[in-house]
Design a protein around this motif. Structure first.
Motif, PDB file in Angstrom:
ATOM      1  N   PHE A  28      82.448 -47.985 -13.618  1.00 25.35           N
ATOM      2  CA  PHE A  28      81.972 -46.613 -13.453  1.00 25.35           C
ATOM      3  C   PHE A  28      81.203 -46.546 -12.136  1.00 25.35           C
ATOM      4  O   PHE A  28      80.258 -47.294 -11.918  1.00 25.35           O
ATOM      5  N   THR A  29      81.588 -45.619 -11.265  1.00 29.30           N
ATOM      6  CA  THR A  29      80.967 -45.507  -9.954  1.00 29.30           C
ATOM      7  C   THR A  29      80.549 -44.066  -9.705  1.00 29.30           C
ATOM      8  O   THR A  29      81.356 -43.151  -9.885  1.00 29.30           O
ATOM      9  N   PRO A  30      79.297 -43.854  -9.302  1.00 31.27           N
ATOM     10  CA  PRO A  30      78.901 -42.480  -8.970  1.00 31.27           C
ATOM     11  C   PRO A  30      79.557 -42.047  -7.667  1.00 31.27           C
ATOM     12  O   PRO A  30      79.707 -42.851  -6.751  1.00 31.27           O
ATOM     13  N   ASP A  31      79.960 -40.782  -7.614  1.00 31.73           N
ATOM     14  CA  ASP A  31      80.479 -40.241  -6.356  1.00 31.73           C
ATOM     15  C   ASP A  31      79.283 -39.872  -5.495  1.00 31.73           C
ATOM     16  O   ASP A  31      78.596 -38.882  -5.766  1.00 31.73           O
ATOM     17  N   CYS A  32      79.029 -40.658  -4.478  1.00 34.63           N
ATOM     18  CA  CYS A  32      77.843 -40.455  -3.636  1.00 34.63           C
ATOM     19  C   CYS A  32      78.237 -39.825  -2.305  1.00 34.63           C
ATOM     20  O   CYS A  32      79.347 -40.048  -1.807  1.00 34.63           O
ATOM     21  N   GLU A  33      77.316 -39.078  -1.733  1.00 34.95           N
ATOM     22  CA  GLU A  33      77.516 -38.600  -0.372  1.00 34.95           C
ATOM     23  C   GLU A  33      77.483 -39.793   0.578  1.00 34.95           C
ATOM     24  O   GLU A  33      76.786 -40.789   0.329  1.00 34.95           O
ATOM     25  N   GLU A  34      78.210 -39.660   1.682  1.00 30.74           N
ATOM     26  CA  GLU A  34      78.302 -40.787   2.612  1.00 30.74           C
ATOM     27  C   GLU A  34      76.957 -41.187   3.190  1.00 30.74           C
ATOM     28  O   GLU A  34      76.743 -42.339   3.548  1.00 30.74           O
ATOM     29  N   LEU A  40      74.781 -45.040  -2.925  1.00 31.66           N
ATOM     30  CA  LEU A  40      75.919 -45.919  -2.689  1.00 31.66           C
ATOM     31  C   LEU A  40      75.630 -47.342  -3.156  1.00 31.66           C
ATOM     32  O   LEU A  40      76.492 -48.023  -3.702  1.00 31.66           O
ATOM     33  N   GLN A  41      74.405 -47.791  -2.927  1.00 29.59           N
ATOM     34  CA  GLN A  41      74.073 -49.171  -3.253  1.00 29.59           C
ATOM     35  C   GLN A  41      73.785 -49.366  -4.731  1.00 29.59           C
ATOM     36  O   GLN A  41      74.074 -50.413  -5.298  1.00 29.59           O
ATOM     37  N   ALA A  42      73.162 -48.366  -5.354  1.00 29.67           N
ATOM     38  CA  ALA A  42      72.673 -48.565  -6.718  1.00 29.67           C
ATOM     39  C   ALA A  42      73.760 -48.440  -7.769  1.00 29.67           C
ATOM     40  O   ALA A  42      73.614 -48.943  -8.879  1.00 29.67           O
ATOM     41  N   GLY A  43      74.858 -47.762  -7.459  1.00 26.98           N
ATOM     42  CA  GLY A  43      75.840 -47.517  -8.491  1.00 26.98           C
ATOM     43  C   GLY A  43      75.231 -46.674  -9.594  1.00 26.98           C
ATOM     44  O   GLY A  43      74.451 -45.763  -9.340  1.00 26.98           O
ATOM     45  N   ALA A  55      78.562 -36.643 -10.264  1.00 30.32           N
ATOM     46  CA  ALA A  55      80.010 -36.856 -10.340  1.00 30.32           C
ATOM     47  C   ALA A  55      80.293 -38.350 -10.479  1.00 30.32           C
ATOM     48  O   ALA A  55      79.516 -39.188 -10.019  1.00 30.32           O
ATOM     49  N   LEU A  56      81.412 -38.649 -11.113  1.00 27.09           N
ATOM     50  CA  LEU A  56      81.697 -40.027 -11.509  1.00 27.09           C
ATOM     51  C   LEU A  56      83.149 -40.370 -11.190  1.00 27.09           C
ATOM     52  O   LEU A  56      84.037 -39.535 -11.326  1.00 27.09           O
ATOM     53  N   SER A  57      83.369 -41.613 -10.765  1.00 31.35           N
ATOM     54  CA  SER A  57      84.728 -42.144 -10.672  1.00 31.35           C
ATOM     55  C   SER A  57      84.840 -43.306 -11.649  1.00 31.35           C
ATOM     56  O   SER A  57      83.912 -44.099 -11.766  1.00 31.35           O
ATOM     57  N   ILE A  58      85.962 -43.394 -12.330  1.00 28.77           N
ATOM     58  CA  ILE A  58      86.161 -44.484 -13.286  1.00 28.77           C
ATOM     59  C   ILE A  58      87.443 -45.204 -12.931  1.00 28.77           C
ATOM     60  O   ILE A  58      88.500 -44.591 -12.807  1.00 28.77           O
ATOM     61  N   ASN A  59      87.334 -46.498 -12.749  1.00 29.75           N
ATOM     62  CA  ASN A  59      88.506 -47.316 -12.466  1.00 29.75           C
ATOM     63  C   ASN A  59      88.707 -48.310 -13.595  1.00 29.75           C
ATOM     64  O   ASN A  59      87.801 -49.090 -13.901  1.00 29.75           O
ATOM     65  N   LEU A  60      89.880 -48.247 -14.213  1.00 25.82           N
ATOM     66  CA  LEU A  60      90.178 -49.213 -15.260  1.00 25.82           C
ATOM     67  C   LEU A  60      90.677 -50.507 -14.638  1.00 25.82           C
ATOM     68  O   LEU A  60      91.363 -50.484 -13.618  1.00 25.82           O
ATOM     69  N   ASP A  61      90.288 -51.594 -15.244  1.00 26.82           N
ATOM     70  CA  ASP A  61      90.669 -52.904 -14.731  1.00 26.82           C
ATOM     71  C   ASP A  61      91.333 -53.687 -15.862  1.00 26.82           C
ATOM     72  O   ASP A  61      90.725 -54.537 -16.498  1.00 26.82           O
ATOM     73  N   ILE A  62      92.580 -53.337 -16.120  1.00 25.65           N
ATOM     74  CA  ILE A  62      93.318 -54.002 -17.191  1.00 25.65           C
ATOM     75  C   ILE A  62      94.503 -54.705 -16.561  1.00 25.65           C
ATOM     76  O   ILE A  62      95.400 -54.047 -16.026  1.00 25.65           O
ATOM     77  N   PRO A  63      94.514 -56.043 -16.595  1.00 21.94           N
ATOM     78  CA  PRO A  63      95.603 -56.766 -15.947  1.00 21.94           C
ATOM     79  C   PRO A  63      96.966 -56.370 -16.488  1.00 21.94           C
ATOM     80  O   PRO A  63      97.149 -56.195 -17.694  1.00 21.94           O
ATOM     81  N   LEU A 155      69.525 -40.713 -10.039  1.00 27.84           N
ATOM     82  CA  LEU A 155      70.800 -40.130  -9.641  1.00 27.84           C
ATOM     83  C   LEU A 155      70.812 -38.654  -9.998  1.00 27.84           C
ATOM     84  O   LEU A 155      69.955 -38.159 -10.721  1.00 27.84           O
ATOM     85  N   GLY A 156      71.809 -37.951  -9.532  1.00 26.30           N
ATOM     86  CA  GLY A 156      71.976 -36.553  -9.891  1.00 26.30           C
ATOM     87  C   GLY A 156      71.606 -35.617  -8.767  1.00 26.30           C
ATOM     88  O   GLY A 156      70.746 -35.911  -7.935  1.00 26.30           O
ATOM     89  N   GLU A 157      72.311 -34.498  -8.748  1.00 21.33           N
ATOM     90  CA  GLU A 157      72.068 -33.482  -7.734  1.00 21.33           C
ATOM     91  C   GLU A 157      71.757 -32.159  -8.411  1.00 21.33           C
ATOM     92  O   GLU A 157      72.177 -31.914  -9.541  1.00 21.33           O
ATOM     93  N   GLN A 158      71.022 -31.325  -7.686  1.00 18.43           N
ATOM     94  CA  GLN A 158      70.724 -29.993  -8.174  1.00 18.43           C
ATOM     95  C   GLN A 158      70.552 -29.082  -6.963  1.00 18.43           C
ATOM     96  O   GLN A 158      70.009 -29.507  -5.935  1.00 18.43           O
ATOM     97  N   THR A 159      71.009 -27.863  -7.095  1.00 22.03           N
ATOM     98  CA  THR A 159      70.828 -26.927  -5.997  1.00 22.03           C
ATOM     99  C   THR A 159      69.341 -26.694  -5.775  1.00 22.03           C
ATOM    100  O   THR A 159      68.607 -26.386  -6.720  1.00 22.03           O
TER     101      THR A 159
END
Lengths: 209, 140
Positions: A28-34, A40-43, A55-63, A155-159
């Motif tokens: 699970f990786t947070p979608d961070c601003e560049e 970016l470092q903390a995940g 926002a979140l990105s999820i990558n499955l790692d199933i061989p 983490l987290g953003e708010q207007t």
């Protein structure tokens, strides 16, 4: 300029920024601003600020298999709601996020924490700003607001609501709700006030002749 | 090799007749800090609300954990209190040579989540038999 120099470093450090699920089948990786180096470092190894969206990105790692279609379930929506690929932090607490296939096999899960921020900070390229910032007419400053609880960056953003006490500095939309572009218009001083997460912070700006 | 083939059935018979063969359910994930996620040896699961627990079923004729429990189903009698699903496990089971289960079988895993404070029961069916788990979800 700072963004372009920091970004490669941040991305290099980001190699381990995702957080592995409890069953080690996903990351699970947070979608961070560049320019948000801390994010970016903390995940996901930080709570999400209540009232914030992450926002979140999820990558499955199933061989041996590609990623099947999956759905994400919050174990306690009063703590964190799932809306598409976004986590909406509600109230302090912990909630498991369960990753399910469409036919309801639990692939993995991860516990997410939500905390109430006790302060916000203004940041430039991920570094907190305080005191007075001096500018020359025409200078630009890209600022973002970040929530904290104690020493912990959340983490987290708010207007945010942005305002200045004078016309010496213009505050412009940047296309990103957590950021603003400040432009020094002419000599004078101004106090920038920012309000988000029910907290407020300010920064003194001086535009030199 | 021949000795093993000859001895294994005898050991199995002895173990079964001694009541040693049993399905074993063990938690395989820890709770988050300051929260509860426990499976005890009396088939009781205690969860904090909002917390998930993964557990695994193994079967042991000669020693615990020798074999996987095979294909399984799980059902929560009250999904508003606790949700339960089969857990994906891609690891291939490295069964010992004397086990009934051939190497290459998928482990038997489950995931349970506490949704709301209260009690309910999980009905688990595996190729090694049926079990019921009493689930208690507590407010954190």
């Amino acid at each position: 300029m700072h963004s372009s120099t920091l970004l490669p470093t941040a991305l290099a450090l980001c190699a381990a920024c995702g957080t592995e699920g409890a069953l080690r089948h996903s990351v699970f990786t947070p979608d961070c601003e560049e320019d948000d180096v801390a994010c970016l470092q903390a995940g996901l190894d930080a709570p999400i600020a209540s009232g914030g969206v992450q926002a979140l990105s999820i990558n499955l790692d199933i061989p041996g298999t590609g990623t099947p279609s999956f759905k994400l379930l919050s174990a306690d929506p009063s703590v964190v709601e799932v809306a598409g690929n976004q986590l909406r932090a509600q109230t302090p607490g912990v909630s498991a996020l369960v990753l399910l296939t469409q036919d309801d096999v639990a692939v993995d899960f991860l516990h997410i924490w939500v905390e109430t921020p006790d302060r916000i900070a203004l940041q430039r390229d991920g570094e907190a700003l305080s005191g007075t910032v001096e500018l020359l007419p025409g200078d630009e400053l890209l600022l973002a607001v970040a929530p904290y609880r104690g020493v912990n960056r959340l983490l987290g953003e708010q207007t945010a609501e942005w305002s200045t006490s004078s016309d010496a500095v213009a505050v412009l939309q940047d296309g990103n709700p957590r950021r603003r572009r400040l432009v020094a218009r002419g000599p004078g001083s101004a106090t920038l006030t920012v309000r988000a997460f029910e907290r407020e912070t300010s920064l003194d700006l001086v535009v030199l002749p | 090799m021949r000795a093993r083939v000859a001895i294994a059935p005898a050991l199995a018979l002895a173990a079964v007749s001694a009541g040693c063969a049993d399905t074993i359910f063990d938690a395989i994930t820890p709770p988050p800090p300051s929260r509860t996620a426990e499976l005890d040896d009396r088939d009781r699961i205690t969860l904090s609300r909002g917390v998930a627990l993964a557990f695994e079923c193994t079967y042991g004729v000669y020693q615990p954990g020798d074999e996987t429990c095979g294909a399984a189903t799980i059902r929560s009698r009250d999904p508003s209190i606790a949700g339960a699903w089969l857990g994906h496990a891609e690891e291939l089971y490295d069964a010992p040579q004397w086990a009934d289960t051939p190497s290459g079988q998928i482990r038997t895993r489950f995931v349970v989540v506490g949704f709301a404070a209260g009690s309910t029961t999980l009905d688990v069916h595996t190729e090694r038999g049926d079990r019921q788990f009493d689930v208690t979800v507590i407010d954190p």
